[in-house]
Design a protein around this motif. Structure first.
Motif, PDB file in Angstrom:
ATOM      1  N   PHE A   1       7.065 -10.066  -5.950  1.00  0.00           N
ATOM      2  CA  PHE A   1       6.130  -9.227  -5.207  1.00  0.00           C
ATOM      3  C   PHE A   1       5.438  -8.263  -6.162  1.00  0.00           C
ATOM      4  CE2 PHE A   1       9.433 -10.529  -2.279  1.00  0.00           C
ATOM      5  CZ  PHE A   1       8.702 -10.985  -1.205  1.00  0.00           C
ATOM      6  N   ASN A   2       4.113  -8.159  -6.041  1.00  0.00           N
ATOM      7  CA  ASN A   2       3.333  -7.244  -6.867  1.00  0.00           C
ATOM      8  C   ASN A   2       3.302  -5.881  -6.203  1.00  0.00           C
ATOM      9  OD1 ASN A   2       2.652  -9.261  -8.751  1.00  0.00           O
ATOM     10  ND2 ASN A   2       1.057  -9.999  -7.387  1.00  0.00           N
ATOM     11  N   ILE A   3       3.671  -4.854  -6.965  1.00  0.00           N
ATOM     12  CA  ILE A   3       3.744  -3.487  -6.467  1.00  0.00           C
ATOM     13  C   ILE A   3       2.736  -2.638  -7.237  1.00  0.00           C
ATOM     14  CG2 ILE A   3       5.272  -1.526  -6.018  1.00  0.00           C
ATOM     15  CD1 ILE A   3       6.307  -4.120  -4.756  1.00  0.00           C
ATOM     16  N   VAL A   4       2.087  -1.702  -6.533  1.00  0.00           N
ATOM     17  CA  VAL A   4       1.157  -0.759  -7.159  1.00  0.00           C
ATOM     18  C   VAL A   4       1.611   0.646  -6.789  1.00  0.00           C
ATOM     19  CG1 VAL A   4      -1.246  -0.019  -7.356  1.00  0.00           C
ATOM     20  CG2 VAL A   4      -0.726  -2.416  -6.918  1.00  0.00           C
TER      21      VAL A   4
ATOM     22  N   PRO B   1       2.063  -3.316   2.796  1.00  0.00           N
ATOM     23  CA  PRO B   1       1.203  -4.355   2.216  1.00  0.00           C
ATOM     24  C   PRO B   1      -0.273  -3.985   2.294  1.00  0.00           C
ATOM     25  CG  PRO B   1       1.951  -5.015   4.383  1.00  0.00           C
ATOM     26  CD  PRO B   1       2.625  -3.715   4.081  1.00  0.00           C
ATOM     27  N   GLN B   2      -1.012  -4.487   1.312  1.00  0.00           N
ATOM     28  CA  GLN B   2      -2.465  -4.317   1.304  1.00  0.00           C
ATOM     29  C   GLN B   2      -3.086  -5.644   0.897  1.00  0.00           C
ATOM     30  OE1 GLN B   2      -4.219  -0.797  -0.486  1.00  0.00           O
ATOM     31  NE2 GLN B   2      -5.547  -2.139  -1.673  1.00  0.00           N
ATOM     32  N   GLN B   3      -3.906  -6.196   1.777  1.00  0.00           N
ATOM     33  CA  GLN B   3      -4.533  -7.478   1.507  1.00  0.00           C
ATOM     34  C   GLN B   3      -5.847  -7.252   0.781  1.00  0.00           C
ATOM     35  OE1 GLN B   3      -5.128  -9.907   4.934  1.00  0.00           O
ATOM     36  NE2 GLN B   3      -5.778 -11.674   3.759  1.00  0.00           N
TER      37      GLN B   3
ATOM     38  N   VAL C   1     -10.250 -15.960  -3.127  1.00  0.00           N
ATOM     39  CA  VAL C   1      -8.795 -15.876  -3.252  1.00  0.00           C
ATOM     40  C   VAL C   1      -8.318 -14.659  -2.473  1.00  0.00           C
ATOM     41  CG1 VAL C   1      -6.857 -15.624  -4.839  1.00  0.00           C
ATOM     42  CG2 VAL C   1      -8.863 -16.929  -5.536  1.00  0.00           C
ATOM     43  N   ASP C   2      -7.321 -14.891  -1.598  1.00  0.00           N
ATOM     44  CA  ASP C   2      -6.683 -13.796  -0.865  1.00  0.00           C
ATOM     45  C   ASP C   2      -5.372 -13.460  -1.560  1.00  0.00           C
ATOM     46  OD1 ASP C   2      -8.527 -13.442   1.258  1.00  0.00           O
ATOM     47  OD2 ASP C   2      -7.741 -15.244   2.229  1.00  0.00           O
TER      48      ASP C   2
ATOM     49  N   MET D   1       1.212   0.558  11.206  1.00  0.00           N
ATOM     50  CA  MET D   1       1.311   0.187   9.826  1.00  0.00           C
ATOM     51  C   MET D   1       2.581  -0.632   9.626  1.00  0.00           C
ATOM     52  SD  MET D   1       1.774   2.529   6.398  1.00  0.00           S
ATOM     53  CE  MET D   1       0.186   3.266   6.447  1.00  0.00           C
ATOM     54  N   SER D   2       2.486  -1.635   8.798  1.00  0.00           N
ATOM     55  CA  SER D   2       3.621  -2.483   8.487  1.00  0.00           C
ATOM     56  C   SER D   2       4.318  -1.947   7.243  1.00  0.00           C
ATOM     57  CB  SER D   2       3.126  -3.909   8.233  1.00  0.00           C
ATOM     58  OG  SER D   2       4.185  -4.728   7.865  1.00  0.00           O
TER      59      SER D   2
END
Length: 142
Positions: free
Chosen positions: A46-49, A74-76, A87-88, A1-2
């Motif tokens: 950066f978008n954070i959830v 990160p989650q793609q 869109v990615d 995991m990154s």
């Protein structure tokens, strides 16, 4: 995991929404200054959830401009627009976070006395933080 560590400022006040299962979800952005471009003040966003109790805590203690350290991964994701183009996107899922601001700087910190937080040394000095008055006697080394 990154894993990723981001240090920056909250872009907007954090709002929490709840799923049908009553789980809290907070989506917010963190602006991180680019250190290598000192003459050109640029930042990356950066978008954070965040989910659950952490999402509620974030919305309670952080406001627009609050400094924060975010430990995340990160989650793609991929979606298709109405015109058919794919869109990615990459969002970062929050694992942990740390408070950076003191109460005096406009941040709200839990279980923290603002006088116990020493001020950092100015950049360009000897890069060492000065020891607050009265704390020298309590250090375990001399």
């Amino acid at each position: 995991m990154s894993n990723t560590i981001l240090y920056g400022r909250v872009v907007r006040d954090i709002e929490v929404r709840y799923t049908n299962q009553n789980m809290a979800v907070a989506r917010f952005s963190v602006a991180v200054n680019r250190r290598y471009q000192k003459d050109d003040k640029k930042a990356d966003f950066f978008n954070i959830v965040s989910f659950g109790k952490k999402a509620e805590t974030l919305s309670q203690y952080f406001r627009q401009g609050s400094r924060i350290v975010v430990y995340c991964h990160p989650q793609q994701e991929q979606y298709t627009k109405q015109d058919g183009t794919k869109v990615d996107t990459v969002s970062f899922i929050l694992d942990e976070f740390d408070f950076v601001d003191t109460r005096a700087e406009g941040g709200i910190t839990a279980n923290q006395n603002p006088q116990s937080v020493p001020e950092p040394a100015p950049v360009g000095s000897d890069d060492f933080m000065s020891i607050p008055a009265g704390l020298e006697d309590e250090l375990p080394f001399s």
